[in-house]
Write an enzyme that holds these catalytic residues in place. Structure first.
Site, PDB file in Angstrom:
ATOM      1  N   CYS A 184      -0.370   4.099   2.183  1.00  0.00           N
ATOM      2  CA  CYS A 184      -0.154   3.864   3.617  1.00  0.00           C
ATOM      3  C   CYS A 184       1.307   4.078   3.999  1.00  0.00           C
ATOM      4  O   CYS A 184       1.607   4.696   5.007  1.00  0.00           O
ATOM      5  CB  CYS A 184      -0.514   2.427   3.988  1.00  0.00           C
ATOM      6  SG  CYS A 184      -2.087   1.869   3.335  1.00  0.00           S
ATOM      7  N   ASP A 185       2.216   3.550   3.198  1.00  0.00           N
ATOM      8  CA  ASP A 185       3.610   3.464   3.640  1.00  0.00           C
ATOM      9  C   ASP A 185       4.592   4.326   2.857  1.00  0.00           C
ATOM     10  O   ASP A 185       5.767   4.424   3.247  1.00  0.00           O
ATOM     11  CB  ASP A 185       4.071   1.990   3.559  1.00  0.00           C
ATOM     12  CG  ASP A 185       3.283   1.113   4.517  1.00  0.00           C
ATOM     13  OD1 ASP A 185       2.842   1.632   5.556  1.00  0.00           O
ATOM     14  OD2 ASP A 185       3.106  -0.077   4.226  1.00  0.00           O
ATOM     15  N   CYS A 212       0.837  -1.205   0.000  1.00  0.00           N
ATOM     16  CA  CYS A 212       0.000   0.000   0.000  1.00  0.00           C
ATOM     17  C   CYS A 212       0.873   1.257   0.000  1.00  0.00           C
ATOM     18  O   CYS A 212       1.412   1.641   1.035  1.00  0.00           O
ATOM     19  CB  CYS A 212      -0.919  -0.025   1.216  1.00  0.00           C
ATOM     20  SG  CYS A 212      -1.943   1.443   1.376  1.00  0.00           S
TER      21      CYS A 212
HETATM   22  P1  FAD Z   1      -9.998  -5.723   7.048  1.00  0.00           P
HETATM   23  O1  FAD Z   1      -9.218  -4.872   7.963  1.00  0.00           O
HETATM   24  O2  FAD Z   1      -9.306  -6.438   5.962  1.00  0.00           O
HETATM   25  O3  FAD Z   1     -10.766  -6.793   7.945  1.00  0.00           O
HETATM   26  C1  FAD Z   1     -11.487  -7.838   7.369  1.00  0.00           C
HETATM   27  C2  FAD Z   1     -12.058  -8.686   8.484  1.00  0.00           C
HETATM   28  O4  FAD Z   1     -12.924  -9.670   7.933  1.00  0.00           O
HETATM   29  C3  FAD Z   1     -11.019  -9.443   9.295  1.00  0.00           C
HETATM   30  O5  FAD Z   1     -11.314  -9.274  10.652  1.00  0.00           O
HETATM   31  C4  FAD Z   1     -11.236 -10.909   8.895  1.00  0.00           C
HETATM   32  O6  FAD Z   1     -10.961 -11.787   9.986  1.00  0.00           O
HETATM   33  C5  FAD Z   1     -12.713 -10.900   8.590  1.00  0.00           C
HETATM   34  N1  FAD Z   1     -13.187 -11.964   7.702  1.00  0.00           N
HETATM   35  C6  FAD Z   1     -12.775 -12.270   6.451  1.00  0.00           C
HETATM   36  N2  FAD Z   1     -13.467 -13.338   5.979  1.00  0.00           N
HETATM   37  C7  FAD Z   1     -14.331 -13.698   6.970  1.00  0.00           C
HETATM   38  C8  FAD Z   1     -15.302 -14.736   7.116  1.00  0.00           C
HETATM   39  N3  FAD Z   1     -15.556 -15.637   6.135  1.00  0.00           N
HETATM   40  N4  FAD Z   1     -15.990 -14.819   8.276  1.00  0.00           N
HETATM   41  C9  FAD Z   1     -15.793 -13.922   9.266  1.00  0.00           C
HETATM   42  N5  FAD Z   1     -14.890 -12.908   9.175  1.00  0.00           N
HETATM   43  C10 FAD Z   1     -14.164 -12.822   8.056  1.00  0.00           C
HETATM   44  N6  FAD Z   1      -4.658   1.735   5.814  1.00  0.00           N
HETATM   45  C11 FAD Z   1      -4.482   2.972   6.335  1.00  0.00           C
HETATM   46  O7  FAD Z   1      -5.427   3.762   6.376  1.00  0.00           O
HETATM   47  N7  FAD Z   1      -3.259   3.336   6.849  1.00  0.00           N
HETATM   48  C12 FAD Z   1      -2.182   2.505   6.866  1.00  0.00           C
HETATM   49  O8  FAD Z   1      -1.095   2.886   7.301  1.00  0.00           O
HETATM   50  C13 FAD Z   1      -2.363   1.194   6.335  1.00  0.00           C
HETATM   51  N8  FAD Z   1      -1.327   0.318   6.325  1.00  0.00           N
HETATM   52  C14 FAD Z   1      -1.539  -0.932   5.807  1.00  0.00           C
HETATM   53  C15 FAD Z   1      -0.476  -1.843   5.830  1.00  0.00           C
HETATM   54  C16 FAD Z   1      -0.653  -3.130   5.335  1.00  0.00           C
HETATM   55  C17 FAD Z   1       0.494  -4.096   5.369  1.00  0.00           C
HETATM   56  C18 FAD Z   1      -1.914  -3.520   4.800  1.00  0.00           C
HETATM   57  C19 FAD Z   1      -2.117  -4.907   4.270  1.00  0.00           C
HETATM   58  C20 FAD Z   1      -2.964  -2.614   4.770  1.00  0.00           C
HETATM   59  C21 FAD Z   1      -2.789  -1.310   5.263  1.00  0.00           C
HETATM   60  N9  FAD Z   1      -3.812  -0.373   5.238  1.00  0.00           N
HETATM   61  C22 FAD Z   1      -3.646   0.853   5.797  1.00  0.00           C
HETATM   62  C23 FAD Z   1      -5.121  -0.701   4.637  1.00  0.00           C
HETATM   63  C24 FAD Z   1      -6.132  -1.073   5.757  1.00  0.00           C
HETATM   64  O9  FAD Z   1      -5.590  -2.107   6.519  1.00  0.00           O
HETATM   65  C25 FAD Z   1      -7.448  -1.496   5.143  1.00  0.00           C
HETATM   66  O10 FAD Z   1      -7.921  -0.487   4.272  1.00  0.00           O
HETATM   67  C26 FAD Z   1      -8.487  -1.739   6.233  1.00  0.00           C
HETATM   68  O11 FAD Z   1      -8.017  -2.650   7.185  1.00  0.00           O
HETATM   69  C27 FAD Z   1      -9.782  -2.277   5.627  1.00  0.00           C
HETATM   70  O12 FAD Z   1     -10.672  -2.500   6.649  1.00  0.00           O
HETATM   71  P2  FAD Z   1     -11.871  -3.528   6.500  1.00  0.00           P
HETATM   72  O13 FAD Z   1     -12.635  -3.430   7.778  1.00  0.00           O
HETATM   73  O14 FAD Z   1     -12.585  -3.296   5.242  1.00  0.00           O
HETATM   74  O15 FAD Z   1     -11.205  -4.968   6.343  1.00  0.00           O
END
Ligand code: FAD
Length: 308
Positions: A137-138, A134
């Site tokens: 992000c980084d 990302c």
């Molecule tokens: P996610 O955080 O991906 O959470 C998904 C959830 O769904 C998880 O809890 C998982 O367990 C659950 N899940 C999946 N499938 C199932 C299932 N079948 N049953 C039940 N639960 C399930 N964003 C920033 O704003 N700033 C940053 O500095 C940043 N750094 C990042 C660094 C890295 C390495 C990565 C990979 C991402 C980064 N991001 C950052 C992006 C950020 O992490 C995502 O945009 C954000 O987490 C998305 O949130 P979400 O709630 O949509 O999903």
């Protein structure tokens, strides 16, 4: 079988924020956390772009804080994975990996989108130490440094362009002999003096004692022109796509060509009445913690309206 008015699937910023809003709105709900409690941010180090933390905050701490906030306000949570869900009739019935079932009047899908990696052992070895999926992000951590972006599509070009305004030098590592991006995007890449595209090139490993110091590359891999060389870099950015976590839906929701859930803007409603989608699983564009949290709030408000 347990019953609830709203089942939230996923425990990233979108899921926890939906929980916070539903709890405060007095809507009975339940959150199933999935295999990665706290979501993707628990996998990274410092978050500097989530508002409210002047000194930044570790991804793990941020998600612990969101979890505790939702808990305190009354969001019940289960540590389980949704294996399948029947969306053909309301109440919808979800089956967990524990074998239990939950019947829900509404569902918020907040299961995120996992970045794709090349599958190199070194990607795991240097996770958070020079490997990132990302740039938004980084990228800031690599100001005036040299980085490489892996990929040749529009996303890779966008990431390279973004990084080129921060970094001294950006290499694009492209497997093919051309970019897959649109003409306009290719033109923008060509115009950036500090972007250099390495065509016909594969990354096969990384090296460095204290984080990434370079990448092992192969040009014309598998041919008689094969050439191995090392490229000194400080950061290695993957931009080869994401996989939205929707397999458990078994095709019951409308998805776009890349597998993201299609919502009916400006709401979070999907094509199935009573099913809403929030966060990265429905967002091919922004994929940030703050935008995921915001759409969790929107989904909770949409659920409240729907139930009324
Ligand atoms: P996610 O955080 O991906 O959470 C998904 C959830 O769904 C998880 O809890 C998982 O367990 C659950 N899940 C999946 N499938 C199932 C299932 N079948 N049953 C039940 N639960 C399930 N964003 C920033 O704003 N700033 C940053 O500095 C940043 N750094 C990042 C660094 C890295 C390495 C990565 C990979 C991402 C980064 N991001 C950052 C992006 C950020 O992490 C995502 O945009 C954000 O987490 C998305 O949130 P979400 O709630 O949509 O999903």
């Amino acid at each position: 079988m347990e019953t609830t008015q709203c089942l939230i699937i996923g425990s990233g910023p979108a899921g926890y924020t939906a929980g916070i809003y539903l709890a405060r709105a007095g809507v009975e709900h339940m959150l199933v956390e999935g295999a990665l409690a706290g979501g993707q941010l628990t996998q990274t180090t410092t978050i500097e772009n989530f508002p409210g933390f002047a000194e930044g905050i570790s991804g793990f701490e941020l998600m612990e804080a969101m979890r505790n906030q939702a808990k305190r306000l009354g969001t019940p949570m289960q540590s389980a994975i949704i294996k399948s869900i029947d969306l053909s009739n309301r109440p919808f019935v979800a089956t967990l990996d524990t074998g239990d079932t939950i019947a829900a009047d509404t569902v918020i899908v907040a299961t995120g989108a996992s970045p794709k990696y090349l599958g190199l052992d070194d990607e795991r070895k240097y996770a958070g130490m020079g490997v990132s999926a990302c740039a938004t992000c980084d990228g800031f951590f690599y100001r005036k440094k040299t980085v490489a972006v892996v990929g040749g599509g529009d996303t890779a070009c966008e990431e390279a362009q973004y990084l080129s305004s921060l970094c001294a030098k950006v290499y694009m590592i492209v497997r093919k002999d051309h970019l897959r991006a649109t003409e306009a995007m290719q033109q923008r890449i060509a115009e950036r003096e500090n972007i250099e595209v390495l065509y016909n090139t594969n990354a096969v490993g990384l090296y460095g004692n204290n984080g990434v110091e370079g990448a092992h590359l192969v040009r014309f891999m598998g041919t008689d022109r094969e050439e191995r060389f090392d490229l000194p870099i400080d950061g290695f950015f993957l931009a080869i796509g994401h996989t939205p976590n929707t397999s458990f839906l078994n095709g019951q929701l409308e998805l776009d060509a890349s597998g993201y859930i299609i919502t009916q803007a400006p709401t979070t409603a999907t094509n199935v009445p009573g099913v809403f989608a929030a966060g990265d699983v429905a967002d091919p564009r922004y994929r940030q913690a703050i935008t995921a949290a915001a759409s969790g709030a929107r989904a909770a408000i949409d659920v409240k309206d729907f139930l009324q």
